[in-house]
Design a protein around this motif. Structure first.
Motif, PDB file in Angstrom:
ATOM      1  N   SER A  24       2.319   7.041 -33.174  1.00 31.19           N
ATOM      2  CA  SER A  24       0.901   6.798 -33.479  1.00 31.19           C
ATOM      3  C   SER A  24       0.469   7.505 -34.764  1.00 31.19           C
ATOM      4  CB  SER A  24       0.002   7.340 -32.371  1.00 31.19           C
ATOM      5  OG  SER A  24       0.319   6.779 -31.141  1.00 31.19           O
ATOM      6  N   SER A  61       6.401   0.418 -30.497  1.00 27.21           N
ATOM      7  CA  SER A  61       5.268   0.884 -31.293  1.00 27.21           C
ATOM      8  C   SER A  61       4.202   1.553 -30.446  1.00 27.21           C
ATOM      9  CB  SER A  61       4.656  -0.296 -32.049  1.00 27.21           C
ATOM     10  OG  SER A  61       3.507   0.141 -32.736  1.00 27.21           O
ATOM     11  N   SER A  62       3.875   2.758 -30.813  1.00 27.11           N
ATOM     12  CA  SER A  62       2.733   3.464 -30.231  1.00 27.11           C
ATOM     13  C   SER A  62       1.506   3.074 -31.046  1.00 27.11           C
ATOM     14  CB  SER A  62       2.926   4.970 -30.349  1.00 27.11           C
ATOM     15  OG  SER A  62       4.125   5.357 -29.768  1.00 27.11           O
ATOM     16  N   GLY A  63       0.384   3.580 -30.627  1.00 26.11           N
ATOM     17  CA  GLY A  63      -0.823   3.391 -31.427  1.00 26.11           C
ATOM     18  C   GLY A  63      -1.963   2.723 -30.692  1.00 26.11           C
ATOM     19  N   ALA A  64      -1.678   2.169 -29.504  1.00 28.01           N
ATOM     20  CA  ALA A  64      -2.735   1.444 -28.800  1.00 28.01           C
ATOM     21  C   ALA A  64      -3.903   2.373 -28.462  1.00 28.01           C
ATOM     22  CB  ALA A  64      -2.174   0.812 -27.530  1.00 28.01           C
ATOM     23  N   ILE A  65      -3.568   3.534 -27.929  1.00 18.86           N
ATOM     24  CA  ILE A  65      -4.641   4.448 -27.512  1.00 18.86           C
ATOM     25  C   ILE A  65      -5.401   4.956 -28.735  1.00 18.86           C
ATOM     26  CG2 ILE A  65      -5.138   6.651 -26.346  1.00 18.86           C
ATOM     27  CD1 ILE A  65      -2.663   6.012 -24.537  1.00 18.86           C
ATOM     28  N   ALA A  66      -4.643   5.343 -29.745  1.00 18.52           N
ATOM     29  CA  ALA A  66      -5.293   5.862 -30.968  1.00 18.52           C
ATOM     30  C   ALA A  66      -6.197   4.814 -31.609  1.00 18.52           C
ATOM     31  CB  ALA A  66      -4.216   6.326 -31.947  1.00 18.52           C
ATOM     32  N   ASN A 146       5.561  -1.727 -26.144  1.00 20.81           N
ATOM     33  CA  ASN A 146       4.782  -0.514 -25.890  1.00 20.81           C
ATOM     34  C   ASN A 146       4.765  -0.297 -24.383  1.00 20.81           C
ATOM     35  OD1 ASN A 146       3.179   1.759 -26.233  1.00 20.81           O
ATOM     36  ND2 ASN A 146       1.416   0.665 -27.074  1.00 20.81           N
ATOM     37  N   GLU A 147       4.320   0.867 -23.987  1.00 16.90           N
ATOM     38  CA  GLU A 147       4.161   1.082 -22.549  1.00 16.90           C
ATOM     39  C   GLU A 147       2.940   0.286 -22.098  1.00 16.90           C
ATOM     40  OE1 GLU A 147       4.035   5.135 -21.227  1.00 16.90           O
ATOM     41  OE2 GLU A 147       4.357   4.486 -19.162  1.00 16.90           O
ATOM     42  N   ASP A 149       0.226   0.665 -20.716  1.00 14.67           N
ATOM     43  CA  ASP A 149      -0.609   1.818 -20.357  1.00 14.67           C
ATOM     44  C   ASP A 149      -1.713   1.485 -19.354  1.00 14.67           C
ATOM     45  OD1 ASP A 149       0.476   3.965 -21.991  1.00 14.67           O
ATOM     46  OD2 ASP A 149      -0.223   2.818 -23.712  1.00 14.67           O
ATOM     47  N   GLY A 159       4.340   7.989 -20.574  1.00 14.73           N
ATOM     48  CA  GLY A 159       3.429   8.891 -21.276  1.00 14.73           C
ATOM     49  C   GLY A 159       3.854   9.131 -22.712  1.00 14.73           C
ATOM     50  N   ASP A 160       5.120   8.963 -23.009  1.00 11.04           N
ATOM     51  CA  ASP A 160       5.525   9.090 -24.411  1.00 11.04           C
ATOM     52  C   ASP A 160       6.512   7.981 -24.742  1.00 11.04           C
ATOM     53  OD1 ASP A 160       8.469  10.195 -24.608  1.00 11.04           O
ATOM     54  OD2 ASP A 160       7.515  11.178 -22.907  1.00 11.04           O
ATOM     55  N   ASN A 161       6.370   7.473 -25.939  1.00 11.35           N
ATOM     56  CA  ASN A 161       7.185   6.335 -26.330  1.00 11.35           C
ATOM     57  C   ASN A 161       8.578   6.729 -26.812  1.00 11.35           C
ATOM     58  OD1 ASN A 161       5.218   4.586 -25.557  1.00 11.35           O
ATOM     59  ND2 ASN A 161       4.845   3.699 -27.582  1.00 11.35           N
ATOM     60  N   GLY A 222       0.185  11.591 -31.634  1.00 14.39           N
ATOM     61  CA  GLY A 222       1.142  11.088 -30.636  1.00 14.39           C
ATOM     62  C   GLY A 222       1.318  12.090 -29.518  1.00 14.39           C
ATOM     63  N   SER A 223       2.141  11.724 -28.543  1.00 14.18           N
ATOM     64  CA  SER A 223       2.307  12.644 -27.425  1.00 14.18           C
ATOM     65  C   SER A 223       3.690  13.276 -27.413  1.00 14.18           C
ATOM     66  CB  SER A 223       2.053  11.906 -26.119  1.00 14.18           C
ATOM     67  OG  SER A 223       2.871  10.768 -26.071  1.00 14.18           O
TER      68      SER A 223
HETATM   69  N1  GLU Z   1       1.707   4.143 -25.427  1.00 14.80           N
HETATM   70  C1  GLU Z   1       0.852   4.995 -26.201  1.00 14.80           C
HETATM   71  C2  GLU Z   1       0.033   4.183 -27.203  1.00 14.80           C
HETATM   72  O1  GLU Z   1       0.428   3.152 -27.619  1.00 14.80           O
HETATM   73  C3  GLU Z   1       1.596   6.033 -27.021  1.00 14.80           C
HETATM   74  C4  GLU Z   1       2.542   6.945 -26.355  1.00 14.80           C
HETATM   75  C5  GLU Z   1       3.293   7.769 -27.414  1.00 14.80           C
HETATM   76  O2  GLU Z   1       2.876   7.793 -28.559  1.00 14.80           O
HETATM   77  O3  GLU Z   1       4.301   8.396 -27.109  1.00 14.80           O
HETATM   78  O4  GLU Z   1      -0.992   4.568 -27.622  1.00 14.80           O
END
Ligand code: GLU
Length: 378
Positions: A24, A61-66, A146-147, A149, A159-161, A222-223
């Motif tokens: 992220s 790819s992370s970033g959904a939450i952000a 992505n997870e 979530d 919890g972490d990608n 990120g986590s």
């Molecule tokens: N799945 C989360 C997201 O896309 C991120 C988890 C992570 O960055 O490790 O926001």
């Protein structure tokens, strides 16, 4: 250039199937909470170059939450689980859209795949996800994973990608996993606190000392800190996949790795095929048996898949994805493999031609009862 760097360069260039995890902190501009579009375009160019060379690429790819938290007006700092899930629901749309926009101009179809822990750990779901990923890659698409979530609860959440990416690499039998991050790799100690910390180019084996080096260095957005990266590396290397932790902030992050920019490589134990075959052949308890005719037994020994036509008897109760023993007409074990059908369906299909399967099942299943990739000869 040192030996390790040259070897590292060739590891990415030589990989058949590459998983790239994007954190992220790279994808989302911290000041605006928006997609870092210019940078993402350069990464998409790198992905397209890999594909032009015939390499397959899966993105995690992370970033959904952000991306979602800003749009929902959520405060800075740690979110409650429900808030993260709500943010992910909003942000995932933006994330998938951003990938589509940067990859489609290169002729790459983008596929969104959302997974939970269970999808990568329970065998049947794992096999389904694996088959879908393989099919997407065969069709020339770039899966963006992505997870999931929004549906994951605290207990069934990665919890972490980083670890999700390692599971994806294992599931897809990838031979190279790249974790693009805001750190450039592993140091002998936390470099922000220990100025003379040594950079580690290559980790041939993950020892307790290596784990101790990882410490805790989570970034803001990120986590995943270095600890989760080392956990990810354990999964990847055991699955026969090299893993690299590299700084991704600058443009063209994959090209940079290939041109020898420093990063840390965790070296694979064996190959993905060997790891998978070991998993099938050794670690699982067979749930049933298929007795095959002499022709089929011979075909299996020559590396072919097992078709229903060659099966003469089915015993035991098993589900799709369970391991079964394959025996020849004399009762000798020929192979072990993952059955593409549950025992009830297998009984129905026994001795039948592939062209008859759809009529018997009422749906279009696989032609093979055990695909050769899921089969280990004994
Ligand atoms: N799945 C989360 C997201 O896309 C991120 C988890 C992570 O960055 O490790 O926001």
């Amino acid at each position: 250039m040192t030996q390790a760097v040259v070897a590292g360069h060739s590891r990415l260039a030589a990989a058949r199937r590459v998983v790239v995890k994007i954190g992220s902190a790279l994808l989302v501009e911290q000041s605006t909470g928006r997609v870092n579009r210019g940078w993402l375009e350069t990464l998409a160019e790198d992905v397209a170059s890999l594909r032009k060379r015939g390499q397959e690429v899966v993105l995690v790819s992370s970033g959904a939450i952000a991306l979602g938290r800003r749009q929902l007006g959520l405060p800075a700092g740690k979110l409650e689980l429900e808030q993260s899930q709500a943010a992910a629901a909003v942000g995932q749309i933006r994330l998938a859209h951003a990938w589509k926009e940067v990859l489609e101009p290169h002729g790459c179809a983008v596929a969104q795949v959302l997974l939970t822990l269970g999808d990568t750990e329970q065998r049947r779901r794992y096999l389904n996800a694996r088959n879908t990923l393989t099919t997407l890659l065969k069709l020339g698409a770039v899966p963006v994973i992505n997870e999931n979530d929004t549906v994951a609860t605290a207990e069934i959440r990665y919890g972490d990608n980083d670890r999700l990416a390692a599971r994806v690499a294992q599931m897809a039998s990838a031979d190279c996993l790249v974790l693009l991050s805001d750190v450039d790799g592993l140091y002998s100690a936390d470099p922000t606190r220990t100025p003379d910390a040594r950079f580690i180019d290559e980790v041939p084996r993950i020892t307790p000392e290596v784990e101790a080096m990882a410490g805790g260095s989570a970034s803001d957005v990120g986590s995943g800190g270095m600890t989760t990266k080392v956990q990810a590396a354990k999964i990847a290397v055991a699955a026969g996949c090299h893993m690299c932790v590299a700084a991704g902030r600058e443009s063209h992050p994959l090209r940079r790795i290939e041109s020898g920019e420093r990063c840390t490589w965790f070296l694979a134990e064996g190959s993905p095929v060997a790891a998978r075959k070991q998993w099938i052949g050794g670690t699982l308890k067979p749930a049933g048996e298929l007795v095959v005719d002499a022709g089929a037994a011979q075909a299996l020994r020559q590396g072919k898949s097992l078709l229903p036509a060659g099966v003469v008897r089915v015993s035991g109760r098993f589900d799709r994805g369970d391991t079964v023993v394959v025996r020849d007409p004399d009762g000798r074990e020929v192979a072990r493999g993952l059955s593409a059908y549950a025992s009830t369906d297998a009984e129905l299909l026994c001795g039948r031609r592939s062209s008859e399967l759809e009529g018997l099942l009422g749906y279009r299943g696989r032609d093979e009862i055990i695909h050769r990739d899921d089969l280990v000869l004994v």
